[in-house]
Design a protein around this motif. Structure first.
Motif, PDB file in Angstrom:
ATOM      1  N   CYS A  86     -11.275  37.264 -39.050  1.00 26.08           N
ATOM      2  CA  CYS A  86     -10.543  37.544 -40.286  1.00 26.08           C
ATOM      3  C   CYS A  86     -11.581  37.632 -41.406  1.00 26.08           C
ATOM      4  CB  CYS A  86      -9.540  36.431 -40.545  1.00 26.08           C
ATOM      5  SG  CYS A  86      -8.255  36.832 -41.736  1.00 26.08           S
ATOM      6  N   THR A  87     -11.765  38.814 -41.973  1.00 33.43           N
ATOM      7  CA  THR A  87     -12.878  39.032 -42.890  1.00 33.43           C
ATOM      8  C   THR A  87     -12.461  39.404 -44.307  1.00 33.43           C
ATOM      9  OG1 THR A  87     -13.003  41.356 -42.199  1.00 33.43           O
ATOM     10  CG2 THR A  87     -14.367  39.767 -40.990  1.00 33.43           C
ATOM     11  N   ALA A  88     -11.167  39.341 -44.630  1.00 39.15           N
ATOM     12  CA  ALA A  88     -10.729  39.695 -45.983  1.00 39.15           C
ATOM     13  C   ALA A  88     -11.371  38.766 -47.009  1.00 39.15           C
ATOM     14  CB  ALA A  88      -9.209  39.605 -46.080  1.00 39.15           C
ATOM     15  N   THR A  96     -11.855  37.042 -51.029  1.00 43.19           N
ATOM     16  CA  THR A  96     -11.031  36.229 -51.927  1.00 43.19           C
ATOM     17  C   THR A  96     -10.055  37.118 -52.693  1.00 43.19           C
ATOM     18  OG1 THR A  96     -12.813  34.605 -52.180  1.00 43.19           O
ATOM     19  CG2 THR A  96     -11.099  34.637 -53.879  1.00 43.19           C
ATOM     20  N   GLN A 107      -5.644  33.408 -54.652  1.00 44.11           N
ATOM     21  CA  GLN A 107      -6.262  32.562 -53.647  1.00 44.11           C
ATOM     22  C   GLN A 107      -5.837  31.099 -53.783  1.00 44.11           C
ATOM     23  OE1 GLN A 107      -8.383  33.979 -51.315  1.00 44.11           O
ATOM     24  NE2 GLN A 107      -8.353  32.043 -50.208  1.00 44.11           N
ATOM     25  N   GLN A 124     -12.307  32.246 -50.545  1.00 41.67           N
ATOM     26  CA  GLN A 124     -11.850  32.537 -49.196  1.00 41.67           C
ATOM     27  C   GLN A 124     -12.807  32.016 -48.137  1.00 41.67           C
ATOM     28  OE1 GLN A 124      -9.079  33.406 -47.769  1.00 41.67           O
ATOM     29  NE2 GLN A 124      -9.074  35.567 -47.200  1.00 41.67           N
ATOM     30  N   CYS A 155      -8.432  32.595 -44.490  1.00 36.10           N
ATOM     31  CA  CYS A 155      -8.065  33.953 -44.120  1.00 36.10           C
ATOM     32  C   CYS A 155      -7.088  33.963 -42.951  1.00 36.10           C
ATOM     33  CB  CYS A 155      -9.327  34.742 -43.777  1.00 36.10           C
ATOM     34  SG  CYS A 155      -9.073  36.503 -43.525  1.00 36.10           S
ATOM     35  N   GLU A 156      -7.369  33.170 -41.935  1.00 40.48           N
ATOM     36  CA  GLU A 156      -6.504  33.128 -40.761  1.00 40.48           C
ATOM     37  C   GLU A 156      -5.131  32.556 -41.094  1.00 40.48           C
ATOM     38  OE1 GLU A 156      -8.882  30.964 -38.010  1.00 40.48           O
ATOM     39  OE2 GLU A 156     -10.021  32.732 -37.357  1.00 40.48           O
ATOM     40  N   ARG A 165      -3.204  35.124 -43.092  1.00 34.88           N
ATOM     41  CA  ARG A 165      -2.808  36.220 -42.205  1.00 34.88           C
ATOM     42  C   ARG A 165      -1.589  35.829 -41.362  1.00 34.88           C
ATOM     43  NH1 ARG A 165      -7.202  39.098 -38.357  1.00 34.88           N
ATOM     44  NH2 ARG A 165      -7.241  37.039 -37.413  1.00 34.88           N
ATOM     45  N   GLY A 201      -4.960  38.871 -44.319  1.00 31.42           N
ATOM     46  CA  GLY A 201      -5.481  37.572 -44.749  1.00 31.42           C
ATOM     47  C   GLY A 201      -5.887  37.498 -46.207  1.00 31.42           C
ATOM     48  N   ARG A 202      -5.691  38.567 -46.977  1.00 30.19           N
ATOM     49  CA  ARG A 202      -6.082  38.556 -48.397  1.00 30.19           C
ATOM     50  C   ARG A 202      -4.906  38.075 -49.252  1.00 30.19           C
ATOM     51  NH1 ARG A 202      -6.780  41.960 -53.077  1.00 30.19           N
ATOM     52  NH2 ARG A 202      -8.754  41.420 -54.116  1.00 30.19           N
TER      53      ARG A 202
END
Length: 230
Positions: free
Chosen positions: A35-37, A39, A43, A58, A63-64, A67, A80-81
């Protein structure tokens, strides 16, 4: 013959084994994709709601968790953002089955459509029983605020076109105060700008609300939309 059959079977197994292993690894990689989205603007709010460390930055764990919440609430993309759509659905989840816990919407023996501009939520209640919602909505932008107070639905038009804004579609319109209506919008409900004074709903929600209300039903509007002077 039996020995030859065993040899052929074993050889076939060796040939197909690498392909099966490759497919399995690919599937596992997809299922556990990182999961790379980055911040998001909401948040801290999402971290607090999901009981994560609240630092406004983040992490993979954040993120996970975000998501997973997005997937449960049908937010797309579920990346996940902590964006505006996810925040709006967080407010729906927080309101839960008792959106009128603070008692801001009048409790009556008849149906009341409650329009909470502060949380950008709408629901319908009769007494203390919630008949519809809560669902996310969008009220008027700064300078074109939705008018607060008690109102009644005075006109309904299922396929209404705006007379002020170039025949813009206003499906499932239920007018409650001098041209302001609750209606569906085919456009993005979560753009943050606000409407021109109407109460906008997602089309499926507007359709369901249409079947529940009638002329004469009460609408009660209160609060201040974030980003407006009120």
């Amino acid at each position: 013959m039996n020995r030859l059959l065993v040899t052929v079977t074993a050889l076939a197994a060796l040939i197909t084994a690498p392909l099966a292993t490759t497919e399995s690894v690919a599937a596992a990689g997809t299922a556990k994709a990182g999961c790379t989205a980055g911040t998001g603007p909401y948040q801290r709010q999402l971290e607090g709601f999901l009981r994560l460390p609240v630092d406004g930055v983040q992490s993979v764990r954040d993120c996970e968790a975000i998501r997973r919440f997005q997937a449960r609430r049908h937010v797309r993309p579920a990346d996940g953002r902590a964006n505006l759509w996810t925040y709006r659905m967080m407010l729906v989840a927080q309101a839960g089955k008792d959106p009128n816990k603070a008692g801001r919407c009048p409790v009556r023996a008849f149906k009341v459509t409650c329009v909470d501009m502060s949380r950008q939520l709408l629901w319908v209640q009769r007494g203390r029983t919630v008949l519809f919602g809560p669902v996310p909505m969008r009220t008027g932008r700064d300078g074109q605020e939705t008018r607060p107070g008690p109102h009644r639905i005075y006109y309904r038009h299922r396929d209404h076109l705006s007379t002020l804004y170039a025949d813009a579609p206003m499906p499932y319109s239920q007018f409650f105060d001098r041209g302001q209506a609750i209606h569906g919008t085919p456009h993005d409900l979560y753009n943050g700008g606000g409407s021109a004074g109407c109460v906008n709903l997602r089309l499926p929600d507007a359709k369901r609300l249409w079947s529940l209300l009638k002329v004469g039903d009460q609408v009660y509007v209160w609060g201040t939309k974030p980003g407006t002077a009120g």
